[in-house]
Design an enzyme around this catalytic site. Structure first.
Site, PDB file in Angstrom:
ATOM      1  N   LYS A  25       1.468  -0.626  -0.007  1.00  0.00           N
ATOM      2  CA  LYS A  25      -0.183   0.070   0.114  1.00  0.00           C
ATOM      3  C   LYS A  25       1.211   1.404  -0.034  1.00  0.00           C
ATOM      4  CE  LYS A  25      -2.142   2.509   2.579  1.00  0.00           C
ATOM      5  NZ  LYS A  25      -2.075   3.984   2.308  1.00  0.00           N
TER       6      LYS A  25
ATOM      7  N   CYS B 104      13.055  10.447   7.678  1.00  0.00           N
ATOM      8  CA  CYS B 104      13.440   9.568   9.049  1.00  0.00           C
ATOM      9  C   CYS B 104      14.319  10.100   9.418  1.00  0.00           C
ATOM     10  CB  CYS B 104      12.435   8.342   8.867  1.00  0.00           C
ATOM     11  SG  CYS B 104      13.653   7.219   7.999  1.00  0.00           S
TER      12      CYS B 104
ATOM     13  N   GLU C 296       9.207   1.267  10.616  1.00  0.00           N
ATOM     14  CA  GLU C 296      10.619   1.782  10.859  1.00  0.00           C
ATOM     15  C   GLU C 296       9.888   3.539  10.856  1.00  0.00           C
ATOM     16  OE1 GLU C 296      12.548   4.783   9.117  1.00  0.00           O
ATOM     17  OE2 GLU C 296      12.710   3.465   7.657  1.00  0.00           O
TER      18      GLU C 296
HETATM   19  P1  NAP Z   1       1.615   8.014   8.501  1.00  0.00           P
HETATM   20  O1  NAP Z   1       0.169   8.765   8.584  1.00  0.00           O
HETATM   21  O2  NAP Z   1       2.607   7.131   9.183  1.00  0.00           O
HETATM   22  O3  NAP Z   1       1.563   6.960   7.279  1.00  0.00           O
HETATM   23  C1  NAP Z   1       2.255   6.112   6.448  1.00  0.00           C
HETATM   24  C2  NAP Z   1       1.719   5.083   6.335  1.00  0.00           C
HETATM   25  O4  NAP Z   1       0.557   4.572   6.719  1.00  0.00           O
HETATM   26  C3  NAP Z   1       1.067   5.692   4.760  1.00  0.00           C
HETATM   27  O5  NAP Z   1       0.634   4.382   3.391  1.00  0.00           O
HETATM   28  C4  NAP Z   1      -0.311   6.028   5.094  1.00  0.00           C
HETATM   29  O6  NAP Z   1      -1.516   5.514   4.064  1.00  0.00           O
HETATM   30  C5  NAP Z   1      -0.278   4.301   6.230  1.00  0.00           C
HETATM   31  N1  NAP Z   1      -1.734   4.669   7.083  1.00  0.00           N
HETATM   32  C6  NAP Z   1      -2.456   5.545   7.718  1.00  0.00           C
HETATM   33  N2  NAP Z   1      -2.684   5.264   8.910  1.00  0.00           N
HETATM   34  C7  NAP Z   1      -3.186   4.370   8.947  1.00  0.00           C
HETATM   35  C8  NAP Z   1      -3.691   2.514   9.819  1.00  0.00           C
HETATM   36  N3  NAP Z   1      -4.515   3.295  10.813  1.00  0.00           N
HETATM   37  N4  NAP Z   1      -2.944   2.095   9.699  1.00  0.00           N
HETATM   38  C9  NAP Z   1      -2.476   1.291   8.733  1.00  0.00           C
HETATM   39  N5  NAP Z   1      -1.392   2.307   8.242  1.00  0.00           N
HETATM   40  C10 NAP Z   1      -1.744   3.535   8.133  1.00  0.00           C
HETATM   41  O7  NAP Z   1       2.273   9.421   7.761  1.00  0.00           O
HETATM   42  P2  NAP Z   1       1.800  11.071   7.497  1.00  0.00           P
HETATM   43  O8  NAP Z   1       0.672  10.786   7.480  1.00  0.00           O
HETATM   44  O9  NAP Z   1       2.089  10.486   5.483  1.00  0.00           O
HETATM   45  O10 NAP Z   1       3.072  11.458   7.926  1.00  0.00           O
HETATM   46  C11 NAP Z   1       2.836  11.619   9.342  1.00  0.00           C
HETATM   47  C12 NAP Z   1       4.230  12.730   9.935  1.00  0.00           C
HETATM   48  O11 NAP Z   1       5.198  10.962   9.905  1.00  0.00           O
HETATM   49  C13 NAP Z   1       5.303  13.085   8.809  1.00  0.00           C
HETATM   50  O12 NAP Z   1       5.295  14.577   8.953  1.00  0.00           O
HETATM   51  C14 NAP Z   1       6.694  12.388   9.571  1.00  0.00           C
HETATM   52  O13 NAP Z   1       7.105  13.433  10.575  1.00  0.00           O
HETATM   53  C15 NAP Z   1       6.317  10.943   9.569  1.00  0.00           C
HETATM   54  N6  NAP Z   1       6.939  10.050   8.614  1.00  0.00           N
HETATM   55  C16 NAP Z   1       8.111  10.086   8.639  1.00  0.00           C
HETATM   56  C17 NAP Z   1       8.491   8.502   7.733  1.00  0.00           C
HETATM   57  C18 NAP Z   1       8.925   7.551   8.016  1.00  0.00           C
HETATM   58  O14 NAP Z   1      10.426   7.045   6.654  1.00  0.00           O
HETATM   59  N7  NAP Z   1       9.655   7.391   9.154  1.00  0.00           N
HETATM   60  C19 NAP Z   1       7.692   8.496   6.796  1.00  0.00           C
HETATM   61  C20 NAP Z   1       6.839   9.394   6.363  1.00  0.00           C
HETATM   62  C21 NAP Z   1       6.348  10.142   7.821  1.00  0.00           C
HETATM   63  P3  NAP Z   1      -2.071   7.513   3.932  1.00  0.00           P
HETATM   64  O15 NAP Z   1      -1.070   7.940   3.479  1.00  0.00           O
HETATM   65  O16 NAP Z   1      -2.952   6.836   2.531  1.00  0.00           O
HETATM   66  O17 NAP Z   1      -2.468   8.413   5.105  1.00  0.00           O
END
Ligand code: NAP
Ligand code: MG
Length: 482
Positions: free
Chosen positions: A178, A287, A253
């Protein structure tokens, strides 16, 4: 029309609409233009994808295929990706906003390397023979975990897909991938190349969608393992869902707030460049970004002066331009969030050394921003911003450094700049982080493990370590007694 234009889900090597008929718009964050519409997978599509992934795991061509044959498919996929580097790099840049020189020079080549690495590893995964007591022959089998859900973020869309798919396919698992809602396009193109490479139906299924699709995967009773990269907050939800359903295996991660530590005895110009690369690479949407800069008191002001000059000279703008060094933030949401942190930094009295404002009227561009956070107890020093914002602080000695370097709950990476080898090794051992870079930053290789300490997650991706994420061990006892 190709998969990117039609924007469908990939299930069983067929491109299909979401059962709900829903679609969502994908944006170019540099122009705010709509790039296209993509089918939005819901829980019922997840059910279908899991069903075909289960079938192809338990029976058929994939199940019968030798490890060496799986390796050959992965080599073929790497070859196809390499041949389409330009197209994939442009697509990634348009969808994510990152500079074309990075997608061409870093993302896509690393994707190719990752698939090649796991192609080569596929037929080198094996068990052991163990000298047990008594007249028994004991050996282990290392078996694929089964049906795997892989949920990835938007910051390195294609690369995160490769880190996940490479080891899972090498071990013989089947996958439901996904992509993040912001960046599904390169995953769709990858799906076409996966079919072209010859992977049998059901082995890789790709479901663009929102968090509800991710959640449906995390709680699914017939998914054996979920691998997640994203926020610590959602990582906890994934683990909770797994624990409340079938105890599927979990690897996470998650976020970080890496210390980048500069000693006075370091090569200062190299450290300045390292600080720049550490936080402004990929617009800070990394990250393991070096988002906390700890500078030895003696060189603190000098260092910030140099950093200011360098930060202000970075070319921010059109990501498709080959001279651009920093592109757009991925989305309006992320852009607003970062600007919110910048406002908080100012409100809390942190000194703006460079940037601190949007970089254009159109598109989600933010100036490379450096704050001096003084005592190192501000919000911008503590919280993950995931943007081009670094918070600097000074330390006077090793004790103060150790006190300030570790984060209370993140531990993904750390950087150390010094010419003193003993100090470097001592500190590398002391810092609580999954990766430590000495006199370099953001170095990666498909062969070297990557993952978190503390709430930055667990499990190690890349290298042979990732094989452990997608396999389980069976111990077999043979009675040799007469
Ligand atoms: P996120 O919500 O954690 O999204 C990561 C993935 O998880 C996406 O594919 C997302 O889908 C999916 N997801 C969302 N809610 C879920 C649930 N309840 N169960 C399973 N999967 C779910 O991250 P974000 O909202 O895009 O970003 C928010 C913050 O996360 C950023 O500002 C940053 O601090 C952090 N982040 C960290 C990393 C890393 O590499 N560690 C990468 C991105 C972001 P959708 O996109 O469709 O919601
Ligand atoms: Mg989200």
């Amino acid at each position: 029309m190709g998969a990117v234009e039609t924007g469908k889900l990939l299930i069983n090597n067929e491109w299909v609409d979401a059962l709900s008929g829903k679609t969502f718009s994908v944006i170019n964050p540099a122009t705010e233009e709509v790039l296209g519409e993509v089918a939005q997978a819901g829980p019922e599509d997840v059910d279908n994808a899991v069903r075909v992934a289960r079938r192809s795991f338990e029976q058929g061509a994939w199940k019968k295929m030798s490890a060496r044959e799986r390796g050959k498919l992965l080599y073929r996929l790497a070859e196809l990706i390499e041949r389409n580097t330009q197209e994939l790099a442009e697509l990634e840049t348009k969808n994510n906003g990152k500079p074309i020189r990075e997608t061409t020079g870093v993302d896509v080549p690393f994707v190719v390397d990752t698939f090649r690495y796991y192609a080569g590893l596929a037929d080198k995964i094996h068990g052991e023979t163990i000298p047990v007591s008594g007249d028994y022959f004991n050996y282990t089998l290392r078996e694929p975990m089964g049906v795997v859900a892989q949920i990835i973020p938007w910051n390195f869309p294609l690369l995160m897909a490769a880190w996940k798919l490479g080891p899972a396919l090498a071990t013989g698992c089947t996958v439901i991938l996904k992509p993040a809602e912001q960046t599904p396009l390169t995953a769709l193109r990858l799906g076409e190349l996966i079919i072209e490479a010859g992977f049998p139906p059901g082995v890789v299924n790709i479901l663009p969608g929102f968090g509800d699709a991710g959640a449906a995967l995390a709680r699914h009773m017939d998914v054996d393992k979920v691998a997640f990269t994203g926020s610590t907050e959602v990582g906890k939800l994934v683990m909770q869902a797994a624990s409340q359903t079938n105890l599927k295996r979990v690897s996470l991660e998650l976020g970080g707030k890496a210390p980048n530590i500069v000693f006075a005895d370091a090569d200062i110009d190299a450290a300045v460049q390292g600080a720049i690369d550490g936080i402004f690479f990929n617009q800070g949407e990394v990250c393991c970004a070096g988002s906390r800069l700890l500078i030895e008191q003696k060189v603190h002001e000098q260092f910030l002066d140099k950093l200011k000059t360098r930060a202000e000279s970075l070319r921010v703008g059109n990501p498709m331009d080959h001279s651009t060094e920093m592109g757009a933030q991925v989305s309006k949401e992320q852009y607003d969030k970062i600007l919110g942190f910048i406002a908080t930094g100012k409100a809390e009295g942190c000194r703006v050394i460079a940037g601190g404002a949007p970089a254009s009227d159109r598109g989600y561009f933010i100036k490379p921003t450096v704050f001096d956070s003084e005592a190192g107890n501000s919000t911008i020093y503590r919280e993950e911003i995931f943007g081009p914002v670094v918070a600097a602080t000074a330390f006077k000695d090793i004790d103060q450094l150790l006190e300030r370097a570790d984060h209370p709950f993140y531990g993904l990476s750390a950087g150390i700049w010094t010419s003193d080898v003993k100090k470097a090794h001592r500190l590398a051992k002391a810092v609580k982080a999954g990766t430590v870079w000495v006199n370099c930053f953001n170095k990666f290789d498909a062969a070297s493990p990557f993952g978190g300490y503390k709430q930055s997650g667990f499990g190690r991706e890349l290298g042979h370590h990732a094989i452990e994420l997608y396999t389980q061990v069976k111990s077999v006892w043979m009675n040799l007694q007469n």
